[in-house]
Every structure is written in structure tokens, then in C-alpha cells.
Design an enzyme around this catalytic site. Structure first.
Site, mmCIF file in Angstrom:
data_model
loop_
_atom_site.group_PDB
_atom_site.id
_atom_site.type_symbol
_atom_site.label_atom_id
_atom_site.label_comp_id
_atom_site.label_asym_id
_atom_site.label_seq_id
_atom_site.Cartn_x
_atom_site.Cartn_y
_atom_site.Cartn_z
ATOM 1 N N GLN A 191 0.812 -1.218 0.000
ATOM 2 C CA GLN A 191 0.000 0.000 0.000
ATOM 3 C C GLN A 191 0.849 1.272 0.000
ATOM 4 O OE1 GLN A 191 -3.138 -1.323 3.217
ATOM 5 N NE2 GLN A 191 -3.837 0.455 2.098
ATOM 6 N N HIS A 192 0.204 2.396 -0.292
ATOM 7 C CA HIS A 192 0.722 3.765 -0.106
ATOM 8 C C HIS A 192 1.827 4.187 -1.069
ATOM 9 C CE1 HIS A 192 -1.456 3.393 3.647
ATOM 10 N NE2 HIS A 192 -0.555 2.659 4.221
ATOM 11 N N ASP A 237 -2.197 -4.931 -0.104
ATOM 12 C CA ASP A 237 -1.843 -6.233 0.473
ATOM 13 C C ASP A 237 -2.694 -6.586 1.696
ATOM 14 O OD1 ASP A 237 -0.628 -4.248 1.992
ATOM 15 O OD2 ASP A 237 1.394 -5.048 1.806
#
Length: 495
Positions: A85-86, A248
Site C-alpha cells: 500500500q501507499h 496487500d
């Protein structure tokens, strides 16, 4: 082949890419593959990756998984992608990547995050406006950092993608995102499920960033068919559908059957996460709880600690221990490591919220400074961070009968017992430890079926618990663990 329905699940993580082939009729994983990534690190907290590595690893892992499964790639009906992520991936108007991807664990953008948080009205303002408190790892501060540090790159941005969006774009040519992964950007409202255009205009008043955002799609919607050239390159069916995919943690939720209330998933990876499904966006007043959307149509209140197996791995390297020797030493030391308490914040920390903290050891004496106590202290210290987060989730109304444990650390029976005792909850592993890749494959089957198959039925068939791993808390160890946790809280208070 008629009695098989084959799907490819991919998990592109920080350390590498995993691939698995799932037959959703039997619920069996037929084969797996993996390939490593390397990191670009800087002393100021920079953590980046070359996106070409992801594509190479995707290809290598897929070829391995097909070979291990002994199946023809032409039989693959769909692909699901899970991504860390991110992360920020920037493309120009030709679809070319402009610079290395900045990752979730990058803390170089902490000053930019602080300024954006102040603009939003602090933690309360961010919670009110977005439903989450933006943190340095989130995508939004990476955009402001790019504008300030790399203005020439910033001028050329035509597309802003998360890691899993980028892989879906490579597979299909389409730019889109789904709500789960989008909720970790920091420019998305988790209650209304919409991008926050005003926040992006604050970073760049021209409105360019807004036009570079991907289209949002529902979790059950496919992105589209795989591009013929990519299908040929991967050796799979050119009619394969590419699912919406997700972050994820969202895919890990599906891969552990965490799609209705009552289940908690805890991941012992390089970072630690704890999350549970919620049918409504009940936003916690606690800034550390991220009420992300799930990739199954609901919400996924989640806490993430920055330090887990990265800290235990650092201790193993320092003491030159392999995993078995390390686990043996952990088991040899008593609960509480004879007073040695480690705050394992090697990377700063998100839960507890101490972004500028460093790692520290407390309580050392001439008698307790042993290898065993150090090993025990690092495992306990990382697990206490997860307990701290679990308490925040419980305070927000989360209930759970058991914890489903995934990630590398879950393979250790010693660590499983420590988790059960510290959380005072029974833990059990799923048979398939690559929960995110499994979840991606299950989601691909769900998207492929046009939602005719319910996600619950697919999870029922494909997510299997490992009864041999079930670990119950031991009453006297729970009491000792509680004392050690109280000591940890006292050490935190000194920071």
C-alpha cells in the site's frame, strides 16, 4: 482441464513478488513462485524501488508458479494483483515511469506530512475530513515532496498510481483504482468513497493532479482483459480477466476469510498489521486506527506497526543466528526477558504513534544481558506494538473469538504462543501463509464470475485453517505477559 478453474494471484510486496495458481473448484493451491526485489535506501529515511524490478519479478514468479503447478498458462481464467500500500508511481503522458516508486516505509516525507496535517486542522481535522489521519507513509505527502524536491518531474506527471494500480496498468493498459487501496492515499474520503480534489488542489492549484488520478472501480469489477503482448510474455491466456485487485492488507483479509465481522487477521511481516472487517465506516477517534475500505465491499479498520520482522531480523544478524537458533534462544528466556524491554522502533513507529522514535533497550543489568533475553525482548517488543493496536481496535467495538495469523513470523511456534499469551486470544494460521496472493486469486475468481459466485462461498472453499497451528493462551503465561506489557507501556511513556 474441465474440472479445474485456474486463477493467478500475485502479491507484489516490499521484499519480493509472490505468485500462486489456485484451482477454485477444489480450493487447492497448485503451485507457487517467488522473486526478490531490492530497495533504494537513504540515510534520511528514503525507501524507494525501481518499478522495472516489479515487472521482472512478476514475470519470473508467474513462470515459476505455472511450472510448479504443472498447468498450461492458457488455462488461466483471471489474474488478481495485491500490492504494497501507499507507494507512489508516477507516469508521464507516454505511460513511462518518471522516477523510482516511493514506498510505504519511506519516512523522508515526514516534514511534508506534518505541513499537510496542519493544513487539514491536525489529527482531528484529518479524521473529520478524510476518516483517516494521514501518516508519513501515505501517498499524499509523497506528492508534495515530489513537487518541492523534483519540480521537473512534477511538471510531467500525467498519471498517479499505487503499486497495484501500476501493475494492473501494465497488464491491461487501463488506469484505475479500487476503494481499499485508494483509502491509503490520504487524498480519499473513506466515508463517501471519493477522491478529495480540494486537498490535491492545495498541493497544486492548477488542478493537474486531479486529472492524473485513476478511475475508481468497485471491488467486484474487473479492470479488463490482459494485453495480448503481456499475455504472451507471461505465457498465459490472452482472454484472462484482470481483477480490481487491492492493497496487500485488503487482499490478506480475503485470503484469510476475513470478510465478515468476528475474525481478526494479524500479519507478522516486515511490518505488523492487525485488521478486521466492518460493514459500516465506524471511524475510530484514535488517530492510529485507519478505517480503510476493504476490497470486498465493506470497511477494514486497521493498525500498522512499522517494525516487526525487520527488527527481529536485525537482532538475528547482529548475533549471527539462523532462524532456528534464534527461536531456540527466544524459547529459553523467560516471559519479560528478565526485565529487558526493547522498543524496536528502528524505522520510527506508527503504532504507538512515535514517527521520530529510534530503537532502545531498557532494563539492562549485569545479570540479564544475555543473547536469549535480547532475542526474547525483540520478539516481545514487536508483539507488544500489535497488542497496543489490538486494544485500540477493541476500544472501537471490535470483537473476535480468534486471531488468524499470517506472515513470516507466524511460522514460528514460539512466536505463536507469545502472540496468544500477549493477546489472551487463541491464534491459528491459515494453511496458505501467502494470504495476500491467495486473496488476489480468490478475488480474481469473484470478478470473473460476474459476482455469480459469492465471495463468502469462494473463501469457504479456498481458505483453509491449519489445525496443527492452533495455539491457545496459557493462563499463568497470560498473567506474566500482562506484567511485561505494563513494563513496555512504562518504557514508552519515557519517550
Amino acid at each position: 482441464m474441465a474440472n479445474q478453474q485456474l486463477f493467478l494471484g500475485i502479491d507484489c510486496g516490499t521484499q519480493g513478488t509472490k505468485a500462486l495458481i489456485l484451482d477454485t473448484l477444489s480450493g487447492q493451491v497448485l503451485g507457487q513462485g517467488a522473486a526478490a526485489h531490492s530497495m533504494i535506501s537513504g540515510a534520511n529515511g528514503r525507501r524507494e524501488q525501481d518499478t522495472q524490478q516489479w515487472l521482472d519479478a512478476f514475470t519470473q514468479a508467474t513462470h515459476q508458479a505455472l511450472a510448479a503447478a504443472g498447468v498450461d498458462g492458457q488455462a488461466i481464467l483471471g489474474i488478481g494483483v495485491s500490492g504494497q500500500q501507499h507507494g507512489l508511481v508516477l507516469l508521464d503522458d507516454q505511460g513511462q515511469v518518471l522516477r523510482p516508486a516511493k514506498l510505504w516505509c519511506d519516512t523522508e516525507t515526514t516534514p511534508e506530512n506534518d505541513r499537510l496535517l496542519a493544513y487539514l486542522g491536525g489529527e482531528d481535522g484529518s479524521l473529520t475530513r478524510l476518516g483517516v489521519v494521514i501518516a508519513p507513509g501515505y501517498t499524499v505527502s509523497k506528492l508534495l515532496w515530489t513537487r518541492e524536491q523534483h519540480p521537473q518531474v512534477f511538471e510531467r506527471i500525467a498519471s498517479i498510481l499505487l503499486p497495484h494500480d501500476f501493475l494492473n496498468h501494465w497488464l491491461t493498459g487501463r488506469h484505475c483504482s479500487e476503494y481499499g487501496d485508494a483509502s491509503g492515499t490520504g487524498y480519499f474520503n473513506v466515508r463517501t468513497r471519493q477522491w478529495d480534489a480540494r486537498l490535491l488542489e492545495h498541493i497544486d492549484p492548477s488542478g493537474r493532479l486531479q486529472s492524473a488520478l485513476p478511475e475508481l472501480i468497485e471491488a467486484h469489477q474487473p479492470v479488463g482483459r490482459i494485453l495480448p503482448a503481456v499475455a504472451a510474455h507471461l505465457g498465459i491466456n490472452p482472454d484472462a480477466l484482470v481483477a480490481s485487485g487491492g492493497g496487500d492488507n485488503m487482499m490478506g483479509a480475503i485470503g484469510t476469510g476475513n470478510i465478515q465481522p468476528g475474525v481478526i487477521t494479524m500479519s507478522l511481516g516486515s511490518s505488523g498489521t492487525v485488521y478486521a472487517y466492518a460493514a459500516e465506516p465506524v471511524v475510530s477517534p484514535q488517530p492510529s486506527v485507519a478505517t480503510f475500505c476493504s476490497s470486498s465491499g465493506g470497511w477494514l479498520p486497521l493498525i500498522c506497526t512499522m517494525n516487526l520482522t525487520n527488527a527481529t531480523g536485525a537482532m538475528r544478524e547482529l548475533l549471527e543466528l539462523d532462524i532456528d537458533a534464534f527461536n531456540a534462544l527466544v524459547a529459553r528466556a523467560p516471559i519479560g526477558a528478565k526485565g529487558v524491554c526493547m522498543l524496536p522502533f528502528l524505522n520510527g513507529e506508527r503504532v504507538p504513534a512515535l514517527p521520530h522514535a529510534t530503537g532502545s533497550l531498557f532494563g539492562l543489568t549485569t545479570t540479564n544481558l544475555t543473547r536469549a533475553n535480547l532475542c526474547r525482548a525483540v520478539v516481545e517488543g514487536t508483539t507488544f506494538g500489535l497488542r497496543y493496536g489490538l486494544d485500540l481496535l477493541r476500544a472501537n467495538g471490535l470483537e473476535a473469538q480468534s486471531i488468524r495469523l499470517i506472515g513470516g513470523g507466524s511460522k514460528s511456534p514460539v512466536w505463536r504462543q507469545i502472540v496468544a499469551d500477549i493477546m489472551d486470544t487463541t491464534v491459528i494460521c491459515t494453511e496458505q501463509s501467502e494470504a495476500a496472493a491467495l486473496g488476489a486469486a480468490i478475488q480474481a475468481a469473484w470478478c470473473h464470475s460476474g459476482s455469480q459466485q459469492s465471495l463468502a462461498d469462494l473463501c469457504e472453499r479456498c481458505v483453509k485453517l491449519d489445525p496443527a497451528s492452533e495455539t491457545r493462551p496459557i493462563t499463568e503465561q497470560v498473567a506474566a505477559s500482562q506484567k511485561a506489557y505494563a513494563n513496555y507501556q512504562e518504557c514508552i511513556a519515557t519517550l
